[in-house]
Design an enzyme around this catalytic site. Structure first.
Site, short mmCIF file in Angstrom:
data_model
loop_
_atom_site.label_atom_id
_atom_site.label_comp_id
_atom_site.label_asym_id
_atom_site.label_seq_id
_atom_site.Cartn_x
_atom_site.Cartn_y
_atom_site.Cartn_z
N ARG A 103 41.69 70.80 66.53
CA ARG A 103 40.68 71.14 65.52
C ARG A 103 41.06 72.52 65.01
NH1 ARG A 103 34.21 70.37 65.78
NH2 ARG A 103 34.98 68.28 65.39
N HIS A 130 38.61 64.65 58.55
CA HIS A 130 38.05 64.41 59.89
C HIS A 130 38.26 62.92 60.21
CE1 HIS A 130 35.97 65.07 63.48
NE2 HIS A 130 34.78 65.44 63.05
N GLN A 133 36.24 61.08 63.05
CA GLN A 133 34.85 60.81 62.68
C GLN A 133 34.76 59.52 61.86
OE1 GLN A 133 31.90 62.67 63.36
NE2 GLN A 133 31.10 60.74 62.63
N CYS A 260 27.33 62.73 60.41
CA CYS A 260 28.35 62.93 61.46
C CYS A 260 27.85 63.88 62.55
CB CYS A 260 29.64 63.44 60.85
SG CYS A 260 29.43 65.00 59.98
#
Ligand code: CP
Ligand code: NVA
Length: 307
Positions: A103, A130, A133, A260
């Protein structure tokens, strides 16, 4: 199977379908206490330049449940923070670990890391995308509707990293994505171009129009990590973009609500919707675990199909 997953587009339509199928199987087997120790002896390094609840814990628990282990690596405790080149870090970690999840503040850091890495690299969120996700979101949509192709998903709010991965996912899934974002907060231009050319994305000035007939309404924070200094101007720009009961009236009666997380209750979404009967948000968060386990198994090529 792609070795690196920096973008949702690093996975083909077939790979995404297989991952979702495996994830649903892993979820069911977990409920029945059937173990899947496919990654015995494997170690995942997890570098977090930013905070995380879901990504960190779901990857860590996921590796544990697959029989492997995970190491949380805080760059502030590593030589990275004292200036060691990210490529050199990647070269060294490649000698110890089986894969790395990162990340990072900037997507280019993940690209630099993966260019020097000899082991698989997974994007655990960058300023651009992302993908982990979105894999969990696609799984959630598949569980709710039994299909992805032809679903209408409305994105209301900020054209951020999650939005970029969502519009790109239309290329692989055949979903239609409707986007309503305030001027100046559009998704990444290259992602829009690609989604327009190969997928299905439409932009609307009004959130109500974007939500018209939607199967899912998806939102995210108006202030992503690192944007805290812009709070005042963002709150002003996004007023009118809240996902609330009024907006949901325009969607399909079977519409689900996605977020999310973490949510800023009362800003981008109301408590009523987050906690209401149409919320799929908590399943979406749970599915991070199952989807990432399936992703890890496929990256290491030990899964083929979970059985
Ligand atoms: N949705 C998500 O990635 O959450 P975390 O920031 O808690 O990992
Ligand atoms: N857009 C948010 C997502 C958090 C999971 C952020 O980047 O902070």
């Amino acid at each position: 199977m792609a070795m690196n997953v920096l973008s949702i587009l690093d996975l083909s339509s077939e790979e995404i379908s297989a991952i979702i199928e495996d994830a649903i199987r892993l979820k069911e087997d977990r409920r029945r206490n059937i173990p899947h120790p496919h990654l015995r002896g494997k170690t995942l390094g997890m570098i977090f330049e930013k905070s995380s609840t879901r990504t960190r814990i779901s990857f860590e628990v996921g590796m544990f449940e697959l029989g492997g282990s995970a190491l949380y690596l805080n760059p502030r405790d590593m030589q990275l923070d004292r200036g060691e080149a990210i490529g050199d870090t990647a070269r060294v970690l490649s000698r110890y670990l089986s894969a790395v999840m990162i990340r990072a503040h900037t997507h280019s850091s993940i690209e630099t890391f993966s260019a020097a890495s000899r082991i698989p690299v997974i994007n655990g969120l960058s300023d651009r995308e992302h993908p982990c996700q979105i894999l969990a979101d696609l799984m959630t949509l598949k569980e709710c509707f039994g299909r992805l192709a032809g679903l209408n998903v409305a994105w209301i709010g900020d054209g951020n990293n999650v939005c970029n991965s969502l519009i790109l996912s239309s290329i692989r899934t055949g979903m239609n994505v409707s986007v309503a974002v305030p001027p100046g907060y559009e998704p990444d231009e290259a992602c829009i171009r690609r989604a327009r050319a190969e997928g299905s994305v439409r932009f609307y000035d009004s959130p109500l129009e974007a939500a018209e007939g939607a199967d899912a309404v998806y939102t995210d924070t108006w202030i992503s990590m690192g944007q805290e200094a812009e709070e005042e101007e963002r709150l002003a720009a996004f007023s009118g973009y809240q996902v609330n009961a009024e907006l949901l009236k325009r969607a399909s009666p079977e519409c689900i609500v996605l977020h999310c997380l973490p949510a800023h209750r009362g800003c981008e979404i109301t408590d009523e919707l987050l906690d209401g009967p149409q919320s799929a948000v908590w399943d979406q968060a749970e599915n991070r675990l199952h989807a990432q386990k399936a992703l890890l198994v496929s990256i290491f090529g030990v899964g083929k199909k979970i059985n």
